[in-house]
Structures are given as C-alpha cells and as structure tokens.
Design a protein around this motif. Structure first.
Motif, PDB file in Angstrom:
ATOM      1  N   SER A  60       0.857  -1.193   0.000  1.00 58.75           N
ATOM      2  CA  SER A  60       0.000   0.000   0.000  1.00 58.75           C
ATOM      3  C   SER A  60       0.886   1.233   0.000  1.00 58.75           C
ATOM      4  O   SER A  60       1.161   1.824   1.054  1.00 58.75           O
ATOM      5  CB  SER A  60      -0.924   0.009   1.225  1.00 58.75           C
ATOM      6  OG  SER A  60      -1.736   1.167   1.216  1.00 58.75           O
ATOM      7  N   PRO A  61       1.360   1.649  -1.175  1.00 59.44           N
ATOM      8  CA  PRO A  61       2.315   2.761  -1.250  1.00 59.44           C
ATOM      9  C   PRO A  61       1.817   4.062  -0.632  1.00 59.44           C
ATOM     10  O   PRO A  61       2.585   4.779   0.001  1.00 59.44           O
ATOM     11  CB  PRO A  61       2.544   2.915  -2.765  1.00 59.44           C
ATOM     12  CG  PRO A  61       2.230   1.564  -3.336  1.00 59.44           C
ATOM     13  CD  PRO A  61       1.118   1.032  -2.493  1.00 59.44           C
ATOM     14  N   VAL A  62       0.528   4.380  -0.788  1.00 54.83           N
ATOM     15  CA  VAL A  62       0.008   5.638  -0.245  1.00 54.83           C
ATOM     16  C   VAL A  62       0.106   5.648   1.280  1.00 54.83           C
ATOM     17  O   VAL A  62       0.627   6.590   1.886  1.00 54.83           O
ATOM     18  CB  VAL A  62      -1.456   5.854  -0.683  1.00 54.83           C
ATOM     19  CG1 VAL A  62      -2.046   7.072   0.038  1.00 54.83           C
ATOM     20  CG2 VAL A  62      -1.544   6.041  -2.188  1.00 54.83           C
ATOM     21  N   THR A  63      -0.381   4.585   1.914  1.00 53.86           N
ATOM     22  CA  THR A  63      -0.306   4.486   3.374  1.00 53.86           C
ATOM     23  C   THR A  63       1.144   4.472   3.839  1.00 53.86           C
ATOM     24  O   THR A  63       1.486   5.089   4.859  1.00 53.86           O
ATOM     25  CB  THR A  63      -1.019   3.211   3.857  1.00 53.86           C
ATOM     26  OG1 THR A  63      -2.380   3.251   3.429  1.00 53.86           O
ATOM     27  CG2 THR A  63      -0.965   3.088   5.364  1.00 53.86           C
ATOM     28  N   ALA A  64       1.992   3.791   3.101  1.00 50.28           N
ATOM     29  CA  ALA A  64       3.407   3.703   3.475  1.00 50.28           C
ATOM     30  C   ALA A  64       4.074   5.074   3.436  1.00 50.28           C
ATOM     31  O   ALA A  64       4.832   5.433   4.345  1.00 50.28           O
ATOM     32  CB  ALA A  64       4.133   2.725   2.559  1.00 50.28           C
ATOM     33  N   VAL A  65       3.793   5.851   2.384  1.00 55.89           N
ATOM     34  CA  VAL A  65       4.401   7.180   2.255  1.00 55.89           C
ATOM     35  C   VAL A  65       3.911   8.103   3.369  1.00 55.89           C
ATOM     36  O   VAL A  65       4.695   8.849   3.970  1.00 55.89           O
ATOM     37  CB  VAL A  65       4.089   7.784   0.870  1.00 55.89           C
ATOM     38  CG1 VAL A  65       4.483   9.263   0.838  1.00 55.89           C
ATOM     39  CG2 VAL A  65       4.829   7.022  -0.221  1.00 55.89           C
ATOM     40  N   VAL A  66       2.620   8.042   3.681  1.00 53.60           N
ATOM     41  CA  VAL A  66       2.078   8.860   4.767  1.00 53.60           C
ATOM     42  C   VAL A  66       2.754   8.493   6.088  1.00 53.60           C
ATOM     43  O   VAL A  66       3.154   9.365   6.870  1.00 53.60           O
ATOM     44  CB  VAL A  66       0.552   8.681   4.885  1.00 53.60           C
ATOM     45  CG1 VAL A  66       0.033   9.346   6.167  1.00 53.60           C
ATOM     46  CG2 VAL A  66      -0.149   9.274   3.671  1.00 53.60           C
ATOM     47  N   ILE A  71      -2.511  -3.871  12.446  1.00 49.29           N
ATOM     48  CA  ILE A  71      -1.687  -2.889  11.720  1.00 49.29           C
ATOM     49  C   ILE A  71      -1.326  -3.451  10.348  1.00 49.29           C
ATOM     50  O   ILE A  71      -0.713  -4.513  10.245  1.00 49.29           O
ATOM     51  CB  ILE A  71      -0.419  -2.550  12.519  1.00 49.29           C
ATOM     52  CG1 ILE A  71      -0.794  -1.901  13.850  1.00 49.29           C
ATOM     53  CG2 ILE A  71       0.495  -1.625  11.723  1.00 49.29           C
ATOM     54  CD1 ILE A  71       0.373  -1.622  14.760  1.00 49.29           C
ATOM     55  N   PRO A  72      -1.706  -2.766   9.270  1.00 47.10           N
ATOM     56  CA  PRO A  72      -1.503  -3.317   7.913  1.00 47.10           C
ATOM     57  C   PRO A  72      -0.071  -3.197   7.420  1.00 47.10           C
ATOM     58  O   PRO A  72       0.737  -2.436   7.971  1.00 47.10           O
ATOM     59  CB  PRO A  72      -2.446  -2.466   7.060  1.00 47.10           C
ATOM     60  CG  PRO A  72      -2.542  -1.167   7.790  1.00 47.10           C
ATOM     61  CD  PRO A  72      -2.435  -1.498   9.254  1.00 47.10           C
ATOM     62  N   GLN A  73       0.229  -3.932   6.351  1.00 42.61           N
ATOM     63  CA  GLN A  73       1.597  -3.973   5.832  1.00 42.61           C
ATOM     64  C   GLN A  73       2.049  -2.636   5.271  1.00 42.61           C
ATOM     65  O   GLN A  73       3.244  -2.329   5.285  1.00 42.61           O
ATOM     66  CB  GLN A  73       1.706  -5.064   4.759  1.00 42.61           C
ATOM     67  CG  GLN A  73       1.666  -6.474   5.338  1.00 42.61           C
ATOM     68  CD  GLN A  73       1.812  -7.533   4.273  1.00 42.61           C
ATOM     69  OE1 GLN A  73       0.998  -7.618   3.345  1.00 42.61           O
ATOM     70  NE2 GLN A  73       2.844  -8.352   4.390  1.00 42.61           N
ATOM     71  N   GLY A  74       1.115  -1.832   4.768  1.00 42.16           N
ATOM     72  CA  GLY A  74       1.504  -0.522   4.261  1.00 42.16           C
ATOM     73  C   GLY A  74       2.125   0.340   5.337  1.00 42.16           C
ATOM     74  O   GLY A  74       3.121   1.035   5.111  1.00 42.16           O
ATOM     75  N   VAL A  75       1.548   0.308   6.538  1.00 41.98           N
ATOM     76  CA  VAL A  75       2.101   1.059   7.670  1.00 41.98           C
ATOM     77  C   VAL A  75       3.486   0.523   8.027  1.00 41.98           C
ATOM     78  O   VAL A  75       4.425   1.290   8.258  1.00 41.98           O
ATOM     79  CB  VAL A  75       1.160   0.972   8.885  1.00 41.98           C
ATOM     80  CG1 VAL A  75       1.799   1.622  10.104  1.00 41.98           C
ATOM     81  CG2 VAL A  75      -0.174   1.637   8.573  1.00 41.98           C
ATOM     82  N   LEU A  76       3.607  -0.793   8.064  1.00 43.57           N
ATOM     83  CA  LEU A  76       4.902  -1.395   8.378  1.00 43.57           C
ATOM     84  C   LEU A  76       5.937  -1.043   7.315  1.00 43.57           C
ATOM     85  O   LEU A  76       7.109  -0.809   7.623  1.00 43.57           O
ATOM     86  CB  LEU A  76       4.759  -2.918   8.488  1.00 43.57           C
ATOM     87  CG  LEU A  76       3.849  -3.432   9.606  1.00 43.57           C
ATOM     88  CD1 LEU A  76       3.762  -4.953   9.562  1.00 43.57           C
ATOM     89  CD2 LEU A  76       4.355  -2.968  10.963  1.00 43.57           C
ATOM     90  N   GLY A  77       5.495  -1.008   6.055  1.00 45.87           N
ATOM     91  CA  GLY A  77       6.422  -0.654   4.982  1.00 45.87           C
ATOM     92  C   GLY A  77       6.979   0.740   5.154  1.00 45.87           C
ATOM     93  O   GLY A  77       8.179   0.975   4.972  1.00 45.87           O
ATOM     94  N   GLY A  78       6.111   1.694   5.528  1.00 49.98           N
ATOM     95  CA  GLY A  78       6.581   3.062   5.709  1.00 49.98           C
ATOM     96  C   GLY A  78       7.536   3.209   6.869  1.00 49.98           C
ATOM     97  O   GLY A  78       8.591   3.843   6.757  1.00 49.98           O
ATOM     98  N   VAL A  79       7.206   2.594   8.004  1.00 52.56           N
ATOM     99  CA  VAL A  79       8.033   2.769   9.192  1.00 52.56           C
ATOM    100  C   VAL A  79       9.354   2.016   9.073  1.00 52.56           C
ATOM    101  O   VAL A  79      10.387   2.465   9.593  1.00 52.56           O
ATOM    102  CB  VAL A  79       7.254   2.341  10.457  1.00 52.56           C
ATOM    103  CG1 VAL A  79       7.160   0.827  10.579  1.00 52.56           C
ATOM    104  CG2 VAL A  79       7.885   2.940  11.704  1.00 52.56           C
ATOM    105  N   THR A  80       9.366   0.893   8.365  1.00 59.27           N
ATOM    106  CA  THR A  80      10.623   0.141   8.258  1.00 59.27           C
ATOM    107  C   THR A  80      11.617   0.802   7.304  1.00 59.27           C
ATOM    108  O   THR A  80      12.816   0.539   7.400  1.00 59.27           O
ATOM    109  CB  THR A  80      10.370  -1.312   7.818  1.00 59.27           C
ATOM    110  OG1 THR A  80       9.539  -1.326   6.644  1.00 59.27           O
ATOM    111  CG2 THR A  80       9.694  -2.100   8.918  1.00 59.27           C
ATOM    112  N   ILE A 101      -0.508   7.594  13.103  1.00 63.76           N
ATOM    113  CA  ILE A 101      -1.028   8.409  12.003  1.00 63.76           C
ATOM    114  C   ILE A 101      -1.250   7.548  10.757  1.00 63.76           C
ATOM    115  O   ILE A 101      -2.293   7.623  10.102  1.00 63.76           O
ATOM    116  CB  ILE A 101      -0.060   9.567  11.697  1.00 63.76           C
ATOM    117  CG1 ILE A 101      -0.030  10.548  12.879  1.00 63.76           C
ATOM    118  CG2 ILE A 101      -0.459  10.294  10.411  1.00 63.76           C
ATOM    119  CD1 ILE A 101       1.056  11.595  12.791  1.00 63.76           C
ATOM    120  N   GLY A 102      -0.261   6.709  10.432  1.00 60.21           N
ATOM    121  CA  GLY A 102      -0.414   5.810   9.283  1.00 60.21           C
ATOM    122  C   GLY A 102      -1.572   4.848   9.468  1.00 60.21           C
ATOM    123  O   GLY A 102      -2.303   4.533   8.516  1.00 60.21           O
TER     124      GLY A 102
END
Length: 451
Positions: free
Chosen positions: A163-169, A332-341, A196-197
């Motif tokens: 989820s690129p949008v959620t990850a970027v946020v 917590i979805p993978q998009g959030v994890l992608g952004g924080v990692t 926030i994500g």
C-alpha cells in the motif's frame, strides 16, 4: 514486610535544578508510577513492531519483555536502569529462517543465540571487555551493524508495495514527528508515525476489526515452542556482535549520565539479556535487548531510578494478559509497516556508520576501506553460499568477511611493515535506540539527547 531497595530522593515530590535521581533512589510512588508509564510508552512502538515484522505473537512478546526486564533488574542488582524490549537485530535471520522452515526453527535460532549471549556474559564478567575491542575494532563492528540494517532493505520495500500511499504517509509522519517534537513526543516519533499511518489505513478501509471484536479481554498469550535446526545457526551468529555493542553502549551511556563507572556490570547485562532472550524464545516471544528509547526518557527526566523500570515491567506484563490488545496490534496493515521500516532499517545501517565516526576510523587506510566495502556489498547483495545442509546468507558471510579481511590485512601488514599502526580501541556501542531505529545518540559526557 521486606524493605524495598530504594531510598527516597529528597522529599520525593520535587527535583532540584541539576539534580538527578540515582538508580538506588526513587521519587514518591505516584511520580514513580507516572515515570514508569512514560517508559512503557517509549518502548511500546518499537517492541510491538518486531513481532509484527517476524510473525511472532505480540502479546507473548510483551509478556516476556516485561518478565525479561524484571530479571534484568534482579541480576544487575538494581544498579543498571534498563528496559528489555524487542531486538531488531534478529529480524533478518528470523525472516529468512521462517521462510525456509517454520517459526519454530526461527525460535530455535533465537534460543541458541540467547544461551550463547548468556555464556558470553559470564566470560566477560570473568575476564573483562578488552578482548571485544581487540577482536572487533570500530571498523569491523560498524561494518557488521551497517550490513544488518541494509540487508533488510528488500523486506521494507516488499511491505511498502502492499500500500504505497499508506506507506508514504507513515514514513513522512515519522519524519515530521521527529523534526517537530521534543521531549517524550520526540522520543516516540515512530509510535506517533505508526498511529497516524494506522488512521489513514482505517480511512482507506485497509484494517479489519473482526478479530479484535472476537478476542477476550483477559487471557494468557499464545505460546509456541522452538525446534532446533543447526543449519540455520550461521544466519543468527552475527547478531551477537550487535548485542555486544548494544549492551556495552547502554552501560556506558548510563554510566555517563549518572556519573558512575559501570564497566564491571557489562557481564551481568549480557547474561541478563541472554537469559531473557532464551526464556522468551522457549515460549514463542521475540528476542530482547536493552532499549535506548528509555535512555531518552531518563535523559529528559533525570530520573534513573530502577523503581520506575519495575513499574514498566509490571505494566507490560499486565497488558500482555489482554488478548484484545494483541489482536488490536495485529490489525496494523503492511503498508504502515512498509513506511516505518524504511526509517527503522535505514537507521540500523546508519548506526554502523556512526560507530565508524565515534571510533575515528581512518578510511584513508586500505585495510579499513576493504573491510567495510566488501562486508557491505556482501550484506546488501545478500550473497548466499550453500554447502551441504548449511546455508550462509549475506549477514553471516559479510560478518565473516569483515573479521577475516581486517585481521588478515592487519597481520600481514605487521609482518611486512606496511601497516601504519593499530586502530584506536573504542567501545563505540550502539544503544538500543539506535538498534531499533529511533536514532537517539548521547553526546559524550553530557547525557543530553542529540537529534
């Protein structure tokens, strides 16, 4: 009723300007409980991210981080204030071994490393820490820590793509919270970014609360048990280097802030960390390590009382006994994890670079250039070598490469007279804040937090 081991600091309600509360002291219990709650908030973000990234149960991880913290305080005789949260150093080998075999095999690797770390603690307690710096000078230790972080980059990108949008946020939320906030908010910027994500993911209908509604309010965490696969151990062995650095760095930092020399406690901290990691692995929890997020709280409050850590450990245990809390964390979805990692894994790598800087590594010298260069390329490329039932991945091969290249070139240089001298020996350990990606660093001799 047994007498508690802490004496009251002053009147217990106020702290004079410039004064500190020592580990063996405490403030009034309402204040101590409040500071203990701050420690829970500080450790929570990074501690629950590890089980989410590795597939281990969050509630089990919380339970044994609390138990591990209490064991740590007992073994160190309440002289070293610390919280034992989840270790990010294990993520790469756990992920690789889980994909190749099963979570039980990954737990087996964690268990063995925990036992080895405990034994290493006994050795350090007997002979001291000088040999660590001789075996792994800053250029070697920094290279190993850096390659562990950079080796995780593909995992971060895999989650990011979900989820690129959620990850970027999420990514920019962490960046902005770190830049804008100070004090306790600044120290939990990763947690704020995840929140926030998460809200964005909820708005985008990426989160399901079905399992949260079905979960009980009270109950024991889910326990799983390790299996032993010796072929996976080479992937885990380099983690010991990071754990050594974390513990040495943590003890040094606390010693600087409290004005005490605590080098004699390194053996006890290593043993405690190893014991807590082993115990957690036996029941399916994440491996532990000393946490620098909590050093940040101590630096801000000037309260180093171990009583606050007893409060934090007990609170973590109580939280773990609510399956609903664990189910909520698992949403917590993978998009959030992608952004924080992207932040966390990158900062693990940068910690290694910082160790070079702190150790004053001279990169005009060929042996340092080649040691670091080869180790990083092997780790980033994740070079894999299989012989028989044993598979060595980029982290293991990069670690071996750094050690062999440095000592081979140093030895040959001394024989031929081409070596310009030995590296300055320095305990440039990373505290857990760095290892978990928070990036907090204590300025030498001040105890202030530099961001």
């Amino acid at each position: 009723m047994p007498r508690l081991p802490w004496t009251l600091h002053g009147n217990g309600r106020t702290l004079e300007r410039g004064a500190i509360v020592l580990p063996e002291e405490r403030l009034a219990w309402p204040l101590t409980i409040g500071i203990g709650a701050q420690h829970v908030v500080a450790m929570f973000g990074a501690t629950f991210l590890v089980p989410l990234l590795t597939g281990f149960p969050p509630s089990t991880t919380l339970l044994f981080s609390g138990i591990g913290t209490l064991l740590f305080l007992v073994i160190t005789r309440n002289k070293v204030p610390s919280y034992l949260g989840s270790s990010f150093a294990f993520i790469a080998p756990i992920t690789a071994s889980t994909q190749a075999n099963s979570p039980g095999a990954a737990l087996g690797g964690v268990l063995v490393i925990g036992i080895l770390l405990a034994l290493l603690g006994l050795l350090v307690q007997a002979v001291g820490t000088r040999w660590i710096s001789l075996l792994m000078p800053p250029v070697v230790m920094g290279s190993i820590v850096a390659l562990i972080g950079f080796n995780l980059a593909p995992t971060a990108y895999t989650n990011f793509q979900k989820s690129p949008v959620t990850a970027v946020v999420t990514l920019f939320a962490v960046v902005l919270c770190t830049a804008l906030f100070r004090g306790i908010l600044g120290r939990v910027s990763v947690l704020l970014g995840v929140l926030i994500g998460y809200l964005v993911a909820v708005a985008r209908e990426e989160v399901s609360f079905v399992e949260v509604g079905e979960a009980d309010w009270l109950g024991l965490p889910h326990f799983t048990h390790p299996t032993l696969d010796l072929s996976l151990l080479p992937m885990f062995l380099p983690v010991i280097v990071v754990l050594l650095a974390e513990n040495v760095g943590h003890v040094t930092s606390v010693g600087l802030m409290t004005g005490r020399k605590l080098d004699h406690m390194v053996g006890r901290t290593l043993f405690s960390d190893g014991l807590a990691t082993s115990l957690s692995a036996v029941f399916g929890g994440s491996p532990t390590t000393t946490y620098g997020e909590n050093i940040g709280v101590m630096s801000a409050t000037k309260v180093y009382s171990t009583a606050a850590y007893w409060v934090a450990g007990i609170v973590a245990i109580l939280l773990s006994l609510s399956p609903k809390v664990g189910a909520l964390i698992n949403t917590i979805p993978q998009g959030v994890l992608g952004g924080v990692t992207f932040v966390l894994y990158g900062l693990i790598g940068i910690v290694g670079v910082r160790m070079w800087v702190d150790g004053k590594v001279d990169f005009s010298r060929p042996k340092n250039q080649i040691t670091a260069g080869v180790a990083l390329v092997v780790g980033i490329a994740n070079v894999t070598w299989t012989f028989g039932a044993i598979t060595l991945t980029g982290i293991a091969l990069g670690t071996v490469g750094a050690l062999v290249i440095y000592h081979l070139m140093s030895g040959l240089g001394r024989v031929t007279g081409t070596d310009e001298g030995t590296e300055a020996v320095a305990h440039t350990g990373t505290d857990a804040a760095s290892s978990t990606g928070m990036g907090e660093a204590l300025r030498e001799g001040t105890g202030d937090v530099a961001r």
